[in-house]
Enzyme design. Sequence first.
Site, short mmCIF file in Angstrom:
data_model
loop_
_atom_site.label_atom_id
_atom_site.label_comp_id
_atom_site.label_asym_id
_atom_site.label_seq_id
_atom_site.Cartn_x
_atom_site.Cartn_y
_atom_site.Cartn_z
CG HIS A 95 -0.38 -0.23 2.50
ND1 HIS A 95 -0.10 -1.49 3.00
CD2 HIS A 95 0.02 0.64 3.45
CE1 HIS A 95 0.43 -1.38 4.20
NE2 HIS A 95 0.53 -0.10 4.49
CG LEU A 96 1.68 5.18 -2.92
CD1 LEU A 96 3.19 5.17 -2.73
CD2 LEU A 96 1.35 5.47 -4.39
#
Length: 397
Positions: A95-96
């Site tokens: 996840h960014l």
Amino acid sequence: MDWQNGLIRDMVKPEYLIVSSELGVAIADKFPKAMHHYLVLPTADIPSIFVLNRSHLPLLGELYRLARNAVEKKGVPWEDFQVGFHAEPSLHRLHLHVISTDFVSPSLKTKKHWNCHNTELFVPYEKLYKQLEKDNCFSRFPKSLVKELLAKPLVCNQCEFASDSLLNLKTHLLNHWQCKEDERKESTKLDNITKMMNEAKLDTKMMPLCHNQGSKNPFQLPPKQQAVKECANHKLDLSTTEMIQRNNPPFNFQAMNPLKSNNAPRYPQHHGSRPIWNGPSFPPFQHQINYRYPMLNGFRGPSNIIQHGFPHYPNQTFVGPGAWPSGQQSGVRSKSIPRNYQQNQNQQNAQQNSNLQHLTHNVNRNQQNKNQNKKATKPINQPSGNLHDQEATAPPP
Ligand code: AMP
Ligand code: ZN
């Protein structure tokens, strides 16, 4: 452990969704650590940054595009965000983080929350991208390094401020945010005014009618007659309503213009009170007495009560209560001085005078004798002598 799969479970829930594509999804962080905090995840099951290699670079590009779209959709400036990965993630699925740099949030509760976004533990998107290009992998940080970075003192991300207390830092961050908000509001106001003025300038229908097109004031319209003439020249057919509108700019514009002559105050020469009658001038009782009546408001010396030490005004300043015209006004040196000042001077001089009297008398007598003996003519420049001189030279009684 189920809590580690929380993201995978919630990324499909519509209430979290911001934007999505075939390859990824941008959702709202459930416990935002700033005013705006989003997460972008791939739809493919990629557990973490530690499995990434060069082949994932296009996917990373897509996640970045989704991040931009999410921010755009939220209507927040992109420059206010930092975008990257946690070097030590806790939840499954790559996840960014897309997080606004204000870090104003009640969910920011621990030192770890701050340091994992504001030390090397936060790996910016560009940095990871380059590292993958170069090394084809991203390795875990040694445990000791992670511990060291998490223990770092709390340093503000916008200035030099450092504190050991998260509460202090949070208060400080709130101040930063408040200042930025105020600035933003001010610049929005200015933008709106500029926009309004530009719109008025670009009103092409109005332009041919402006007799002052070179002027910077777009609201200064020609008089009606001029408009009619120009209207004929330009072969424009204006209805009466339009004519009136063009000669009377909207109220909000009027407010920025100087008053029109028919709105101007009736007595522009008087900035103070207005006459209560309709005559052309003020009645006598409304005259403002700003000139000096002799005897009434002529220059007065220092107060009679406060008389510490030498008076604050030099001798030349004093104008006697009976002086006419005032020495101040006519430029003539005053002939008298205030009574109390004179009394003081007299007292001070009394002793001196008595000492001098005898001497002066003798000197005068000698002078008279000399004059008589020499039969001298009267000198041309006889010193006039002031009151003090007269007192000092007066013969003894
Ligand atoms: P990290 O694993 O340290 O990179 O961060 C995980 C992030 O996911 C944190 O910012 C959490 O606030 C957030 N988070 C935890 N659970 C959920 C959830 N169920 N839905 C959305 N975000 C979550
Ligand atoms: Zn600061």
